[in-house]
Write an enzyme that holds these catalytic residues in place. Structure first.
Site: not given
Length: 451
Positions: A211, A245, A297, A301, A304
């Site tokens: 995209i 990120k 995805e 967990r 961060v």
């Protein structure tokens, strides 16, 4: 009682996330046990734990990634639970099973959920079956370039090429034509071999329709023992360098209330589809122009960037992880308020983003209303080249986005780090960037800033 079920808790991680988990574990009256490598012996998390165990040399393969050594440390210290943090063994289903088989509590989702979501192709197919939107892409592993070329012809360029396993943007790249696909496939194949153990002649690679000018938005979910899955709002993670990120914020300034509602509902369906337990994140790509999203995805967990969700909801996600692992199904009434932004502070060159380790000669954290710093280092510590160069997370919370931006400017300016290189100058530059300030940005923002 948590103390009867979980304590002591061994934290199978390092740096800022180990320190952050230790803080909540001790607040709840539990004993916190740290493990550390020789290189990390002087870091704050080792000192702040109730007990610390040396598990090996600096090389993570011989310390933090050595499941046998971590388990031995847990047994030797009488730990009754293991919290993996993020990275290292956090999404290793075999390690989770080993913890459970050893009679300890695994503070995370079931190993089966980790397995199902760890393979991006299987995860994608499962989400599609559950009614969660997915981009056009491959439903089986692509194991050679000829298959990749056929798949791209069917999907249509541009395509995102990535490994079927692993995370953190490793091995990901975009191809706009056959020549670009050949390079992207080779990159993903190498990453698959290096991080997933796939053979170079048959790596598991995934292709999806890319995209253009997308936003990367993720939803924090929490699966409870009573079967409920709740969504705790979204985080915009579109400020990225090399698909990794750098800055995250909540709520996302690029989606409408209607799209937010659909994304939260889709994330809940995703969690329900795998019987998810504990804290997890459903990551999506958003077409801001069309105000639509597709599943990217699922991270099984703690993330961060979890502090931005904590700041806008007032919740302690680590505490919720612990309570869920102990069998509790807490009543959660999270009504997000205000706006939060997290700046990942790295020991890296602020222009080219190359790691710049070294000894910290000065370290002064900003303070103030709405300012939070999750740090892994202090003055006198050395940032080594053995681990991710993240040294701290600078977070701000304001009544509005404009308020948060202004607090961010002051906090970035007040944060003093001397010795190793750091990216605080980049954070300051970002806070004056017109696209970021208006909130009208996408995952290509950093690339444009460094064109």
């Amino acid at each position: 009682m948590l103390t009867e079920t979980l304590g002591p808790v061994l934290i199978a991680n390092r740096g800022e996330i180990a320190r952050r988990i230790i803080r909540t574990v001790k607040r709840l009256g539990l004993r916190a046990i740290a493990v550390h490598s020789e290189a990390d012996a002087d870091l704050p998390f080792v000192r702040e734990a109730d007990e610390a165990v040396l598990i090996g040399p600096a090389n993570p393969a011989q310390s933090y990634l050595d499941a046998a050594k971590v388990l031995e440390a847990a047994r030797a210290t009488g730990a009754r639970a293991v919290h993996p943090g993020y990275g290292f063994l956090a999404e290793n289903a075999a390690f989770a099973r080993a913890v459970i088989d050893a009679g300890m509590v695994w503070i995370g989702p079931a190993p089966e959920a980790i397995d199902r979501m760890g393979d991006k192709i299987n995860a994608r197919n499962l989400m599609e079956a559950a009614g969660v939107p997915v981009a056009a892409g491959t439903r089986e592993p692509v194991t050679d370039l000829s298959l990749a070329l056929k798949a791209a012809e069917s999907i249509g360029y541009p395509v995102m090429v990535k490994t079927a396993g692993g995370g953190g943007g490793i091995g990901m790249s975009v191809a706009h034509d056959d020549e670009g696909l050949a390079k992207a496939y080779e990159q993903a194949a190498r990453a698959a071999s290096r991080f997933s153990g796939d053979a170079l002649d048959g790596p598991a690679v995934l292709l999806e329709r890319y995209i253009e000018r997308a936003r990367h938005v993720e939803v924090q979910i929490l699966g409870l023992p009573d079967g409920r899955v709740v969504a705790l709002g979204e985080r915009d993670c579109s400020v990225q360098r090399r698909h990794q990120k750098v800055v995250e914020e909540s709520p996302s300034p690029g989606i409408t209330p209607e799209l937010r509602e659909r994304m939260l509902a889709g994330a809940v369906r995703a969690g329900e589809a795998v019987g998810y337990l504990g804290a997890g994140t459903v990551e999506c790509l958003v077409d801001a122009g069309k105000q639509d999203f597709v599943f990217l995805e699922m991270n099984t967990r703690l993330q961060v960037e979890h502090p931005v969700t904590e700041l806008v909801t007032g919740l302690d996600l680590v505490e919720l992880q612990l309570r869920v692992a102990a069998g509790e199904s807490p009543v959660i009434d999270a009504q997000p308020t205000g706006h939060a932004i997290e700046f990942r502070v790295y020991a890296e060159d602020p222009k080219r983003f190359f790691p710049g380790p070294g000894k910290i000669t000065a370290w002064e954290e900003p303070v103030g209303d709405g300012v939070r710093v999750d740090s892994g280092y202090a003055a006198g510590n050395t940032v080594t080249p053995f681990y991710d160069p993240l040294v701290a997370k600078l977070c701000v919370h304001g009544a509005s986005r404009a308020d948060a931006l202004e607090k961010g400017r002051k906090a970035v300016d007040a944060f003093v780090i001397e010795g190793p290189k750091n990216n605080l100058p980049f954070c300051a530059e970002l806070l004056e960037n017109a696209e970021f300030v208006t909130g009208d940005y996408d995952t290509g923002l950093v690339a444009r800033m460094r064109a």
